[in-house]
Design a protein around this motif. Structure first.
Motif, short mmCIF file in Angstrom:
data_model
loop_
_atom_site.label_atom_id
_atom_site.label_comp_id
_atom_site.label_asym_id
_atom_site.label_seq_id
_atom_site.Cartn_x
_atom_site.Cartn_y
_atom_site.Cartn_z
N ALA A 98 26.78 64.42 26.81
CA ALA A 98 26.69 65.58 27.70
C ALA A 98 27.97 66.39 27.72
O ALA A 98 27.98 67.56 28.11
CB ALA A 98 26.34 65.12 29.12
N GLY A 99 29.08 65.80 27.25
CA GLY A 99 30.33 66.53 27.15
C GLY A 99 30.95 66.84 28.50
O GLY A 99 30.51 66.38 29.56
N GLU A 235 28.22 69.87 32.48
CA GLU A 235 27.80 69.04 31.35
C GLU A 235 26.50 69.59 30.79
O GLU A 235 25.79 70.35 31.46
CB GLU A 235 27.61 67.59 31.79
CG GLU A 235 26.50 67.39 32.81
CD GLU A 235 26.38 65.95 33.29
OE1 GLU A 235 27.22 65.12 32.89
OE2 GLU A 235 25.44 65.66 34.06
N LEU A 236 26.21 69.21 29.56
CA LEU A 236 24.99 69.66 28.90
C LEU A 236 23.80 68.90 29.44
O LEU A 236 23.74 67.67 29.35
CB LEU A 236 25.11 69.47 27.38
CG LEU A 236 23.88 69.88 26.56
CD1 LEU A 236 23.61 71.38 26.68
CD2 LEU A 236 24.08 69.49 25.09
N ALA A 237 22.84 69.63 30.01
CA ALA A 237 21.64 68.99 30.55
C ALA A 237 20.52 68.95 29.52
O ALA A 237 19.67 68.04 29.54
CB ALA A 237 21.16 69.73 31.79
N PRO A 271 30.13 68.73 23.86
CA PRO A 271 28.80 68.11 23.95
C PRO A 271 28.19 67.98 22.56
O PRO A 271 28.53 68.73 21.64
CB PRO A 271 28.00 69.11 24.80
CG PRO A 271 29.00 70.05 25.39
CD PRO A 271 30.15 70.07 24.45
N ARG A 272 27.25 67.05 22.42
CA ARG A 272 26.56 66.87 21.14
C ARG A 272 25.07 66.65 21.40
O ARG A 272 24.70 65.95 22.34
CB ARG A 272 27.12 65.69 20.35
CG ARG A 272 28.55 65.86 19.88
CD ARG A 272 28.99 64.74 18.94
NE ARG A 272 28.87 63.43 19.53
CZ ARG A 272 28.03 62.48 19.15
NH1 ARG A 272 27.20 62.71 18.13
NH2 ARG A 272 28.01 61.31 19.75
N ALA A 273 24.26 67.27 20.57
CA ALA A 273 22.81 67.09 20.67
C ALA A 273 22.22 67.15 19.27
O ALA A 273 22.78 67.78 18.37
CB ALA A 273 22.19 68.18 21.56
#
Length: 292
Positions: A98-99, A235-237, A271-273
């Motif tokens: 989520a970073g 944070e990345l949701a 963040p990473r996805a």
């Protein structure tokens, strides 16, 4: 049995052909040359022209050439063959990390551009044919990572800098969390955080914080009231898929490109996805994908 026979025929052709094309990949001493995949690519092109129209041929060709030594594998061509067979569509996106991002401007979170993915392996370089994604969804973690000066004010004494205090909601007792730095002209130029990190985790109440700066003895020179703004952690949701498109393969690395270019957003931890694909196949009601 029929597929096994076809695969054996392909394998035999590859083995025989590599003997002819190997010299284009190696030096006189037998070592790999400067273009190790050149002959392999030429052989693959020949086999595609000869067998490419047969049912399941792209998948079998991909399997054959994937057995080569890694340095000799034409990875992009193998991925394209696999994509022609799978015709996969982007089906989901998973947040791996989520970073941690910080900004004092909540509106910056709504200014983000759309996230992107690499184009389908079936159409390398054709970014316009890639899956369409929405802008990243960010959410506050409830933590304050710092403070910035909103209004500088005036009339402060460098020898007696004012305290910065915070309350979760209006009417609640204020708690000192930092001390402002005073410039030579008597205005505020920054805030030094004194509180422990855990004391700055306000949970869901972070949107209702009340921040107070001790007043100066005299601000009649400018008439402005100093103010301090919290820097919130986000944070990345998640990232939504608008159109998964087709022509992808499970052999592709599909890291989501996140557009955090706004200078008001600081990346503390990136963040990473990544995206996953579902095999749509070519045996359904859709025609084979084209670049049109």
């Amino acid at each position: 049995r029929k597929r096994a026979t076809q695969l054996a025929a392909f394998a035999a052709s590859v083995e025989q052909g590599l003997g002819t094309y190997a010299e284009k990949c190696t030096t006189e001493s037998g070592d790999l040359g400067s273009t190790p995949t050149l002959g392999v690519r030429q052989l693959l092109s020949l086999l595609k022209s000869r067998y490419g129209g047969a049912p399941d041929a792209p998948r079998q060709l991909a399997l054959c050439f994937a057995l080569l030594e890694p340095k000799l594998q034409p990875n992009d061509a193998i991925a394209s063959l696999a994509a022609a067979s799978e015709n996969a569509t982007v089906s989901s996106i998973t947040v791996l990390d989520a970073g941690s991002l910080a900004t004092s401007d909540p509106e910056a979170v709504g200014r983000l551009s759309a996230a992107t993915l690499p184009p389908p392996a079936l159409f390398p370089g054709r970014n316009s044919l890639g899956a369409k994604l929405a802008a990243p969804r960010l959410q506050p973690t409830g933590r304050v990572v710092g403070f910035r000066i909103g209004e500088r004010g005036c009339g402060y004494d460098q020898k007696s800098p004012p305290d910065v205090s915070v309350a979760r909601v209006a009417g609640q007792e204020l708690a000192t969390v930092g001390r402002a730095r005073v410039a030579k002209d008597g205005s505020l130029e920054g805030v030094d955080v004194l509180a422990a990190p855990g004391a700055l985790d306000f949970g869901a109440g972070v949107d209702e914080l009340v921040i107070d700066v001790a007043p100066p003895r005299d601000n009649s020179e400018c008439g402005a009231v100093a103010s301090v703004v919290p820097i919130l952690e986000y944070e990345l949701a998640g990232v939504s898929i608008l159109d998964g498109k087709f022509g992808y393969t499970t052999a592709q690395a599909l890291d989501v490109q996140l557009p955090f270019y706004d200078k008001s957003i600081e990346i503390l931890r990136a963040p990473r996805a990544e995206a996953a694909v579902a095999n749509a196949g070519l045996g359904d009601d859709r025609p084979p994908p084209t670049a049109a």
